[in-house]
Every structure is written in structure tokens, then in C-alpha cells.
Design an enzyme around this catalytic site. Structure first.
Site, PDB file in Angstrom:
ATOM      1  N   SER A  15      29.769  44.022  40.496  1.00  0.00           N
ATOM      2  CA  SER A  15      31.401  43.377  41.609  1.00  0.00           C
ATOM      3  C   SER A  15      30.579  41.890  42.171  1.00  0.00           C
ATOM      4  CB  SER A  15      31.753  44.599  42.659  1.00  0.00           C
ATOM      5  OG  SER A  15      30.164  44.689  43.117  1.00  0.00           O
ATOM      6  N   HIS A  43      34.076  45.075  34.939  1.00  0.00           N
ATOM      7  CA  HIS A  43      34.876  45.797  36.381  1.00  0.00           C
ATOM      8  C   HIS A  43      35.733  45.519  36.390  1.00  0.00           C
ATOM      9  CE1 HIS A  43      34.479  44.239  41.256  1.00  0.00           C
ATOM     10  NE2 HIS A  43      34.194  45.152  40.854  1.00  0.00           N
ATOM     11  N   GLU A  84      38.497  43.098  35.487  1.00  0.00           N
ATOM     12  CA  GLU A  84      37.750  41.817  35.999  1.00  0.00           C
ATOM     13  C   GLU A  84      37.296  41.826  34.816  1.00  0.00           C
ATOM     14  OE1 GLU A  84      37.631  39.824  39.645  1.00  0.00           O
ATOM     15  OE2 GLU A  84      36.574  41.655  39.441  1.00  0.00           O
ATOM     16  N   ASN A  99      36.533  40.350  44.438  1.00  0.00           N
ATOM     17  CA  ASN A  99      36.216  40.422  46.069  1.00  0.00           C
ATOM     18  C   ASN A  99      35.831  39.208  46.901  1.00  0.00           C
ATOM     19  OD1 ASN A  99      35.608  43.213  45.966  1.00  0.00           O
ATOM     20  ND2 ASN A  99      34.358  43.524  43.668  1.00  0.00           N
TER      21      ASN A  99
END
Length: 291
Positions: free
Chosen positions: A119, A140, A152, A190
């Protein structure tokens, strides 16, 4: 490249979700973990979640049976070597991830694509420790994997176009949506989400609001489905802290400094739902704020 077989490293919350969606989409999946208990729990979780999808009319009983039949488990990492695609979903520590790829390397097919579900950690750096940086990408998934639509895709500096196109097609086959992110600390989701969670912890730390008032304010005032502290518990406070440290170290900006209270909770082993205590105590019938 036509991807048919998939190896997933790590049978935790993310790994079992990834195995679930790949098996349901028709891929042959081998799930690895060093713990037999973790593998047993993962299979039980996948069966339960597939059954929930059946009960809601999203898949048929036959779909569930076929997905379960495509799932295999192993405690031997090298069993994954002949997979077309390998997805590392181990703990968010770079040393662990690097060791996994180094152990796999002698057993891989020349065409095997390597990916990490990290992440936040640099894809370029992880790829550089392998013999195939051009066939390495960040892959991800969001938690919970069977529910969340986004994946992602993160290219390292050496990732080639064929690898990107292959994984983009895999995401489409899973019925999910790909977002292409550059290889900078924490990528897109994130990079935005974790500072918000960290700021919520600072808001608690500085006494601006209680756990309950902070979460209710964001749910009712910003229409978030979960409050930021509740979400942090769901993600895992150790994971939140690890990502904030990557942001702070990688971007050298004080705005990413992890809140001392977040560090304190992790030091106490209060990591959220997975340990039954975090910003909430989950040991009773209903969660109770711990501050």
C-alpha cells in the site's frame, strides 16, 4: 501474456480476498502461507464470503463450487514458482517482501509476472531486488477485496508496457476498475486517506474531540460511510503507522509525521479489529471507544 495460474503469498485479510476474487473470475489460484492455521482460516473466510454472495443473488451456487475447486493452498513458497502471475500480499514490511521475492526467484518461469499488493512501498526498489524489474508492478487491491472496485496499478521505473497491459486486462477480467498511479510514496489512495486518518488521531490526541464525536462528525458531517478512527481499526493501526512512516521518510515533509498517539496504540499491541482493541474495544457485543 495470457494469465491462467495465480500464486498469492500471504493468507491474511488481503491475501484471502485476492484469492477469492481471482478464483471466482476463473483463474487457478494457489494461496501460500507459512501457517497452516492461517490457510485454514482463509479458506473458511472465502467459503463464508462466497456463500454471502450466493445468498444475495450476486453469484450462483455453481459459481461458488467452481471457485472453491479452483483454490489450492500450500505452505511451500516455491510451489508458486510456475504460476503465470504472483501477487505478494504479506505484511507491510519491505524486508519481508524482499525476502519472499528472493526465495521465489530461482523457481520462477522466465515469463512469470511479479507483483506486490503493498500500500505504500517503492515498487522500483522492490523490483530492483528481482531478476525481472521489467515484469514487476504494484498491484494494490482495496479492503475488503471482494467488495471494493478499485485496483491501483503502479509501474516501477523499469516496468514494460506489455506487463502493464497484461495486468490492466486482468483487472478488467476481475470486474474491477484500474487506476494508474505513479511510483511515489503511498500512491494515490493512501497518499490522501492516511493523512486524513492521522489528522483524526491528532484531533483525538489534542483533545479536540472524543473517538465517538470525531467518527460521528465525519459520518454525518462529511457523509463518510465509516468514521476515520473506525476505519483505522478496520485497516489495522500497524498498517496505518507503517504507511505514515513511508510518507514521512519518503517525502521528508513534517505534515506526514505520525501522531504519537497512533504510535502508542501500536506499541501497546492495540492494532484494531484484528487484536480486538484499537480506538474501539471489540471484545463485547458492541464496540466501545477506548478514549
Amino acid at each position: 501474456m495470457d494469465i491462467r495460474t495465480v500464486g498469492v503469498v500471504g493468507a491474511g485479510q488481503m491475501g484471502n480476498g485476492i484469492a477469492h476474487v481471482f478464483a471466482l473470475a476463473g483463474f487457478e489460484v494457489t494461496l501460500h502461507d507459512i501457517s497452516e492455521d492461517a490457510l485454514s482460516r482463509a479458506l473458511a473466510t472465502i467459503e463464508k464470503n462466497l456463500e454471502r454472495q450466493v445468498s444475495r443473488g450476486k453469484i450462483t451456487g455453481a459459481d461458488k463450487a467452481a471457485a472453491v475447486a479452483r483454490l489450492h493452498t500450500t505452505k511451500t513458497l516455491t510451489d508458486l514458482g510456475q504460476s503465470d502471475l504472483i501477487i505478494e500480499a504479506a505484511t507491510e514490511r519491505e524486508t519481508v517482501k524482499t525476502a519472499i521475492f528472493e526465495d521465489l526467484q530461482p523457481h520462477l518461469k522466465p515469463e512469470t509476472i511479479l507483483t506486490s499488493n503493498t500500500s505504500s512501498i517503492s515498487i522500483t526498489r522492490l523490483a530492483s531486488r528481482t531478476d525481472r524489474p521489467e515484469k514487476f508492478m504494484g498491484f494494490h487491491f482495496m479492503n475488503p477485496v471482494p467488495v471494493m472496485q478499485l485496483v491501483e496499478l503502479i509501474r516501477g521505473i523499469a516496468t514494460d508496457e506489455e506487463t502493464f497491459k497484461t495486468l490492466h486486462a486482468v483487472v478488467e477480467r476481475l470486474g474491477k476498475t484500474a487506476a494508474s498511479a505513479e511510483d511515489f510514496p503511498a500512491f494515490i489512495v493512501n497518499r490522501i486517506l492516511m493523512p486524513m486518518i492521522n489528522e483524526a488521531v491528532y484531533t483525538l490526541y489534542e483533545g479536540v474531540g472524543s473517538v465517538k464525536s470525531i467518527d460521528e462528525s465525519m459520518k454525518l458531517g462529511a457523509n463518510h460511510p465509516m468514521g476515520p478512527l473506525e476505519l483505522a481499526d478496520f485497516i489495522g493501526l500497524d498498517t496505518c503507522l507503517a504507511i505514515m512512516n513511508v510518507l514521512h521518510d519518503g517525502l521528508a515533509d513534517t505534515k506526514y509525521r505520525p501522531c504519537p498517539l497512533l504510535t502508542k496504540y501500536v506499541e501497546a499491541g492495540w492494532l484494531g479489529r484484528k487484536t480486538q482493541r484499537g480506538f474501539y474495544d471489540y471484545r463485547g457485543e458492541t464496540p466501545v471507544p477506548t478514549r
